[in-house]
Scaffold this motif. Structure first.
Motif, PDB file in Angstrom:
ATOM      1  N   UNK A   8       7.832  -3.206  10.980  1.00  0.00           N
ATOM      2  CA  UNK A   8       7.319  -3.556   9.650  1.00  0.00           C
ATOM      3  C   UNK A   8       6.226  -2.592   9.213  1.00  0.00           C
ATOM      4  N   UNK A   9       6.208  -2.272   7.926  1.00  0.00           N
ATOM      5  CA  UNK A   9       5.075  -1.497   7.404  1.00  0.00           C
ATOM      6  C   UNK A   9       3.798  -2.340   7.458  1.00  0.00           C
ATOM      7  N   UNK A  10       2.673  -1.666   7.444  1.00  0.00           N
ATOM      8  CA  UNK A  10       1.368  -2.306   7.489  1.00  0.00           C
ATOM      9  C   UNK A  10       0.834  -2.445   6.073  1.00  0.00           C
ATOM     10  N   UNK A  11       0.300  -3.610   5.758  1.00  0.00           N
ATOM     11  CA  UNK A  11      -0.366  -3.807   4.471  1.00  0.00           C
ATOM     12  C   UNK A  11      -1.865  -3.743   4.728  1.00  0.00           C
ATOM     13  N   UNK A  12      -2.528  -2.834   4.016  1.00  0.00           N
ATOM     14  CA  UNK A  12      -3.967  -2.613   4.142  1.00  0.00           C
ATOM     15  C   UNK A  12      -4.563  -2.883   2.776  1.00  0.00           C
ATOM     16  N   UNK A  77     -14.261 -18.552  -6.310  1.00  0.00           N
ATOM     17  CA  UNK A  77     -13.532 -17.595  -7.135  1.00  0.00           C
ATOM     18  C   UNK A  77     -14.094 -16.199  -6.943  1.00  0.00           C
ATOM     19  N   UNK A  78     -13.211 -15.260  -6.683  1.00  0.00           N
ATOM     20  CA  UNK A  78     -13.599 -13.874  -6.417  1.00  0.00           C
ATOM     21  C   UNK A  78     -14.281 -13.249  -7.629  1.00  0.00           C
ATOM     22  N   UNK A  79     -15.224 -12.372  -7.348  1.00  0.00           N
ATOM     23  CA  UNK A  79     -15.946 -11.684  -8.420  1.00  0.00           C
ATOM     24  C   UNK A  79     -15.845 -10.168  -8.309  1.00  0.00           C
ATOM     25  N   UNK A  80     -15.022  -9.660  -7.391  1.00  0.00           N
ATOM     26  CA  UNK A  80     -14.893  -8.217  -7.257  1.00  0.00           C
ATOM     27  C   UNK A  80     -14.178  -7.629  -8.467  1.00  0.00           C
ATOM     28  N   UNK A  81     -14.322  -6.321  -8.661  1.00  0.00           N
ATOM     29  CA  UNK A  81     -13.749  -5.644  -9.831  1.00  0.00           C
ATOM     30  C   UNK A  81     -12.304  -5.210  -9.638  1.00  0.00           C
ATOM     31  N   UNK A  82     -11.909  -4.985  -8.382  1.00  0.00           N
ATOM     32  CA  UNK A  82     -10.516  -4.632  -8.127  1.00  0.00           C
ATOM     33  C   UNK A  82     -10.162  -4.924  -6.678  1.00  0.00           C
ATOM     34  N   UNK A  83      -8.888  -5.022  -6.474  1.00  0.00           N
ATOM     35  CA  UNK A  83      -8.305  -5.292  -5.160  1.00  0.00           C
ATOM     36  C   UNK A  83      -7.243  -4.220  -4.983  1.00  0.00           C
ATOM     37  N   UNK A  84      -7.372  -3.411  -3.950  1.00  0.00           N
ATOM     38  CA  UNK A  84      -6.427  -2.311  -3.748  1.00  0.00           C
ATOM     39  C   UNK A  84      -5.524  -2.661  -2.572  1.00  0.00           C
ATOM     40  N   UNK A  85      -4.220  -2.483  -2.787  1.00  0.00           N
ATOM     41  CA  UNK A  85      -3.235  -2.751  -1.749  1.00  0.00           C
ATOM     42  C   UNK A  85      -2.488  -1.467  -1.409  1.00  0.00           C
ATOM     43  N   UNK A  86      -2.407  -1.194  -0.129  1.00  0.00           N
ATOM     44  CA  UNK A  86      -1.632  -0.068   0.375  1.00  0.00           C
ATOM     45  C   UNK A  86      -0.540  -0.626   1.277  1.00  0.00           C
ATOM     46  N   UNK A  87       0.665  -0.097   1.171  1.00  0.00           N
ATOM     47  CA  UNK A  87       1.709  -0.382   2.141  1.00  0.00           C
ATOM     48  C   UNK A  87       1.899   0.934   2.900  1.00  0.00           C
ATOM     49  N   UNK A  88       1.654   0.887   4.212  1.00  0.00           N
ATOM     50  CA  UNK A  88       1.610   2.083   5.041  1.00  0.00           C
ATOM     51  C   UNK A  88       2.674   2.041   6.127  1.00  0.00           C
TER      52      UNK A  88
END
Length: 135
Positions: A8-12, A77-88
């Motif tokens: 399986x690929x890794x999700x980071x 509730x989350x307050x961050x500005x962005x959520x970055x997803x990588x599939x590696x």
């Protein structure tokens, strides 16, 4: 502890909060217009399968908290500005990217824009998405 299966690929993932002297919009513009043009060649070099910048505008998060918070008062509730997803391809790809000199160029201004100590990182794998109509 369960390990990521080799097949399986890794999700980071990583969350980012902006430095408070910048607006949310300016922060996202910096990521899209300045950071990503430098980062994408590094992603391609190491076979990144997928990259997704999930933008979380404060106005939408505030509205969601106001509406859903009434039904789920214990939720945070989350307050961050962005959520970055990588599939590696694998875990080793994370180290390769982070140690690449071109990546260091791509993140050279991050301390000006990103509240780095607040970042939240996770790694794992997906088991599938039965509701994805595009598969």
């Amino acid at each position: 502890m369960s390990e990521v299966p080799e097949s399986r690929p890794v999700k980071f993932t990583i969350t980012h909060y902006r430095q408070q002297q910048h607006s949310h919009e300016a922060f996202i513009d910096w990521i899209v217009e300045e950071h990503l043009p430098l980062a994408i060649p590094v992603f391609e070099k190491y076979g990144v399968i997928k990259y997704c910048l999930f933008v979380t505008p404060p106005s939408q998060n505030g509205a969601l908290k106001e509406e859903i918070g009434a039904f789920r008062p214990t939720w945070d509730f989350a307050t961050f500005d962005c959520f970055i997803e990588y599939m590696l391809p694998d875990m080793e790809t994370i180290k390769k990217i982070m140690s690449d000199p071109d990546w260091q160029v791509a993140v050279k201004d991050q301390d000006k824009w990103v509240d780095v100590p607040k970042a939240l990182v996770s790694v794992g794998y997906c088991t599938g998405n039965l509701l994805d109509k595009n598969q």
